[in-house]
Write an enzyme that holds these catalytic residues in place. Structure first.
Site, PDB file in Angstrom:
ATOM      1  N   ASP A  19       0.750  -1.123   0.011  1.00  0.00           N
ATOM      2  CA  ASP A  19       0.006  -0.010   0.094  1.00  0.00           C
ATOM      3  C   ASP A  19       0.812   1.434   0.035  1.00  0.00           C
ATOM      4  O   ASP A  19       2.025   1.257   0.491  1.00  0.00           O
ATOM      5  CB  ASP A  19      -1.076  -0.168   1.219  1.00  0.00           C
ATOM      6  CG  ASP A  19      -2.084   0.910   0.975  1.00  0.00           C
ATOM      7  OD1 ASP A  19      -2.353   1.428   0.043  1.00  0.00           O
ATOM      8  OD2 ASP A  19      -2.534   1.340   2.105  1.00  0.00           O
ATOM      9  N   GLY A  20       0.398   2.318  -0.677  1.00  0.00           N
ATOM     10  CA  GLY A  20       1.166   3.873  -0.450  1.00  0.00           C
ATOM     11  C   GLY A  20       1.458   4.243  -1.887  1.00  0.00           C
ATOM     12  O   GLY A  20       2.192   5.310  -1.877  1.00  0.00           O
ATOM     13  N   HIS A  36       2.092   3.324  -9.163  1.00  0.00           N
ATOM     14  CA  HIS A  36       1.856   2.094  -9.525  1.00  0.00           C
ATOM     15  C   HIS A  36       3.143   1.462 -10.040  1.00  0.00           C
ATOM     16  O   HIS A  36       3.434   0.255  -9.823  1.00  0.00           O
ATOM     17  CB  HIS A  36       0.608   1.821 -10.104  1.00  0.00           C
ATOM     18  CG  HIS A  36      -0.745   2.176  -9.376  1.00  0.00           C
ATOM     19  ND1 HIS A  36      -0.844   1.856  -7.928  1.00  0.00           N
ATOM     20  CD2 HIS A  36      -1.658   2.953  -9.592  1.00  0.00           C
ATOM     21  CE1 HIS A  36      -1.901   2.364  -7.543  1.00  0.00           C
ATOM     22  NE2 HIS A  36      -2.410   2.961  -8.538  1.00  0.00           N
ATOM     23  N   THR A  65     -10.931  -6.780  -4.620  1.00  0.00           N
ATOM     24  CA  THR A  65     -12.352  -6.658  -4.947  1.00  0.00           C
ATOM     25  C   THR A  65     -12.847  -5.018  -5.018  1.00  0.00           C
ATOM     26  O   THR A  65     -13.553  -4.642  -6.126  1.00  0.00           O
ATOM     27  CB  THR A  65     -13.291  -7.693  -4.428  1.00  0.00           C
ATOM     28  OG1 THR A  65     -12.806  -8.852  -4.417  1.00  0.00           O
ATOM     29  CG2 THR A  65     -14.790  -7.509  -4.777  1.00  0.00           C
ATOM     30  N   GLU A  66     -12.510  -4.473  -3.952  1.00  0.00           N
ATOM     31  CA  GLU A  66     -12.964  -2.969  -3.377  1.00  0.00           C
ATOM     32  C   GLU A  66     -12.270  -2.270  -4.577  1.00  0.00           C
ATOM     33  O   GLU A  66     -12.856  -1.165  -4.848  1.00  0.00           O
ATOM     34  CB  GLU A  66     -12.671  -2.802  -2.052  1.00  0.00           C
ATOM     35  CG  GLU A  66     -13.618  -3.540  -0.970  1.00  0.00           C
ATOM     36  CD  GLU A  66     -13.339  -4.923  -0.860  1.00  0.00           C
ATOM     37  OE1 GLU A  66     -12.002  -5.367  -1.137  1.00  0.00           O
ATOM     38  OE2 GLU A  66     -13.950  -5.700  -0.350  1.00  0.00           O
ATOM     39  N   ASN A  67     -10.862  -2.616  -5.168  1.00  0.00           N
ATOM     40  CA  ASN A  67     -10.279  -1.648  -6.109  1.00  0.00           C
ATOM     41  C   ASN A  67     -11.047  -1.404  -7.172  1.00  0.00           C
ATOM     42  O   ASN A  67     -10.909  -0.631  -8.058  1.00  0.00           O
ATOM     43  CB  ASN A  67      -8.801  -2.020  -6.137  1.00  0.00           C
ATOM     44  CG  ASN A  67      -7.981  -1.834  -5.179  1.00  0.00           C
ATOM     45  OD1 ASN A  67      -7.128  -2.723  -4.778  1.00  0.00           O
ATOM     46  ND2 ASN A  67      -8.432  -1.087  -4.029  1.00  0.00           N
ATOM     47  N   ARG A 194      -4.717  -1.827   9.048  1.00  0.00           N
ATOM     48  CA  ARG A 194      -5.857  -2.635   8.683  1.00  0.00           C
ATOM     49  C   ARG A 194      -5.559  -3.515   7.733  1.00  0.00           C
ATOM     50  O   ARG A 194      -4.473  -3.645   7.184  1.00  0.00           O
ATOM     51  CB  ARG A 194      -7.150  -1.704   8.197  1.00  0.00           C
ATOM     52  CG  ARG A 194      -6.891  -0.895   7.075  1.00  0.00           C
ATOM     53  CD  ARG A 194      -8.100  -0.111   6.479  1.00  0.00           C
ATOM     54  NE  ARG A 194      -7.730   0.843   5.468  1.00  0.00           N
ATOM     55  CZ  ARG A 194      -7.680   2.355   5.610  1.00  0.00           C
ATOM     56  NH1 ARG A 194      -7.838   2.671   6.931  1.00  0.00           N
ATOM     57  NH2 ARG A 194      -7.255   2.968   4.670  1.00  0.00           N
TER      58      ARG A 194
HETATM   59  C1  IPE Z   1      -5.355  -2.872  -0.306  1.00  0.00           C
HETATM   60  O1  IPE Z   1      -4.942  -1.336  -0.286  1.00  0.00           O
HETATM   61  C2  IPE Z   1      -5.225  -3.388  -1.523  1.00  0.00           C
HETATM   62  C3  IPE Z   1      -4.013  -3.669  -2.034  1.00  0.00           C
HETATM   63  C4  IPE Z   1      -2.962  -3.231  -1.526  1.00  0.00           C
HETATM   64  C5  IPE Z   1      -4.190  -4.147  -3.250  1.00  0.00           C
HETATM   65  P1  IPE Z   1      -6.443  -0.350  -0.471  1.00  0.00           P
HETATM   66  O2  IPE Z   1      -5.438   0.957  -0.633  1.00  0.00           O
HETATM   67  O3  IPE Z   1      -7.025  -0.622  -1.477  1.00  0.00           O
HETATM   68  O4  IPE Z   1      -6.918  -0.261   0.999  1.00  0.00           O
HETATM   69  P2  IPE Z   1      -8.038   0.549   1.714  1.00  0.00           P
HETATM   70  O5  IPE Z   1      -8.964   0.727   0.960  1.00  0.00           O
HETATM   71  O6  IPE Z   1      -7.075   1.647   2.166  1.00  0.00           O
HETATM   72  O7  IPE Z   1      -8.251  -0.184   3.225  1.00  0.00           O
HETATM   73  C1  IPE Z   2      -1.702   0.245  -3.342  1.00  0.00           C
HETATM   74  O1  IPE Z   2      -1.433   1.514  -3.296  1.00  0.00           O
HETATM   75  C2  IPE Z   2      -1.962  -0.520  -4.596  1.00  0.00           C
HETATM   76  C3  IPE Z   2      -3.223  -0.692  -4.941  1.00  0.00           C
HETATM   77  C4  IPE Z   2      -4.394  -0.632  -4.130  1.00  0.00           C
HETATM   78  C5  IPE Z   2      -3.436  -1.065  -6.372  1.00  0.00           C
HETATM   79  P1  IPE Z   2      -2.772   2.636  -3.371  1.00  0.00           P
HETATM   80  O2  IPE Z   2      -3.047   2.764  -4.730  1.00  0.00           O
HETATM   81  O3  IPE Z   2      -3.756   2.107  -2.511  1.00  0.00           O
HETATM   82  O4  IPE Z   2      -1.895   3.836  -2.796  1.00  0.00           O
HETATM   83  P2  IPE Z   2      -2.517   4.905  -1.678  1.00  0.00           P
HETATM   84  O5  IPE Z   2      -2.771   4.036  -0.496  1.00  0.00           O
HETATM   85  O6  IPE Z   2      -3.611   5.648  -2.225  1.00  0.00           O
HETATM   86  O7  IPE Z   2      -1.523   5.643  -1.344  1.00  0.00           O
HETATM   87 MG    MG Z   3      -3.957   2.450  -0.448  1.00  0.00          MG
END
Ligand code: IPE
Ligand code: IPE
Ligand code: MG
Length: 255
Positions: A19-20, A36, A65-67, A194
């Site tokens: 994440d991030g 990414h 799934t939520e993405n 989380r």
């Molecule tokens: C979790 O990250 C899913 C992946 C890293 C692929 P998200 O950034 O989607 O999670 P939430 O929505 O902040 O919990």
């Molecule tokens: C995780 O990074 C990768 C995916 C969920 C695909 P994020 O895209 O969630 O990055 P932040 O959390 O918005 O920084």
């Molecule tokens: Mg994220």
């Protein structure tokens, strides 16, 4: 480079919530998708390092799934990145087997085909298995497992006819992760505390490690820190400290 690590206690299975990426890019005044792309580079680094350390399974949360609810252009950029990063020779170079878990029916046809092809091409690689969780969520996976079990019952398979046959082993056998052990260590980068619907069943006894580092900045040294933290803990699985110590001592005597 391994100075702080006990090479006899490398986790067999590491799962990562990467994440991030978005915040990493925004802080640099760039589009989220640039983050990414940088994240793919971190995947390469961490994959090679895990192989070098002797990790056997690396499970990467790549797209939940939520993405699917993100803006369409971000979703399609992510699908494009999946396609191009699978062109990579990272698997052959590191002798890594590739596998995918998740709801494949939702993926674009070309992405689906490429994923299956990569699985086939790397099926004989033995150093480590990299598992990509794509269009994955743990609740979806558990619902899917229940549906499979009911289908088997409807088909009259004898070991599915009695409710007493439903035990932990049977449920694990119907999860997408059926081919691997549960994670020893779960890492989440990016500062959120989380689980975001990842491997809920499988992490029942995993050690959890959270760090603020954004995924594109997560490198070998950061991975070592996570493993060192894992190694500093005593896994008791419900037993007492004294029990665990005496079991370890008798294991050592047997060696
Ligand atoms: C979790 O990250 C899913 C992946 C890293 C692929 P998200 O950034 O989607 O999670 P939430 O929505 O902040 O919990
Ligand atoms: C995780 O990074 C990768 C995916 C969920 C695909 P994020 O895209 O969630 O990055 P932040 O959390 O918005 O920084
Ligand atoms: Mg994220």
């Amino acid at each position: 480079m391994n100075n702080e690590l006990d090479m006899n206690r490398i986790p067999q299975h590491i799962a990562i919530i990467m994440d991030g990426n978005g915040r990493w890019a925004m802080e640099r005044g760039k589009e989220r998708t640039v983050g990414h792309q940088a994240g793919v580079e971190a995947v390469r680094k961490i994959t090679s390092e895990c192989v070098r350390l002797g990790v056997k399974y690396l499970t990467l949360y790549t797209f939940s799934t939520e993405n699917w609810n993100r803006p369409a252009d971000e979703v399609s950029a992510l699908m494009g990145l999946v396609l191009t990063s699978l062109e990579d020779e990272i698997f052959q170079k590191n002798n890594v087997r590739f596998r995918v878990i998740g709801d494949m029916r939702r993926l674009p046809e070309n992405v689906y085909r490429k994923l299956r092809e990569t699985e086939e091409h790397t099926a004989n690689n033995t150093a480590m298995t990299m598992v990509v969780a794509l269009s994955y969520s743990s609740r979806w996976e558990i619902v899917n497992a229940m549906q499979e079990i009911m289908q088997r019952r409807d088909m009259g398979e004898s070991s599915y006819m009695d409710w007493k046959y439903i035990d932990e082993q049977m449920i694990s056998k119907h999860l997408q992760t059926r081919f691997m052990p549960d994670p020893d260590l779960l890492i989440r980068t990016g500062g959120e505390l989380r689980i975001s619907n990842y491997l809920l069943w499988q992490i029942a006894y995993s050690e959890l490690y959270f760090c603020d580092t954004y995924w594109p900045d997560f490198d070998e040294a950061e991975l070592h820190k996570a493993i060192a933290s894992f190694q500093s803990r005593q896994r008791r699985f419900g037993k007492t400290e004294a029990q665990v110590e005496s079991e370890a001592a008798s294991q050592n005597d047997k060696r």
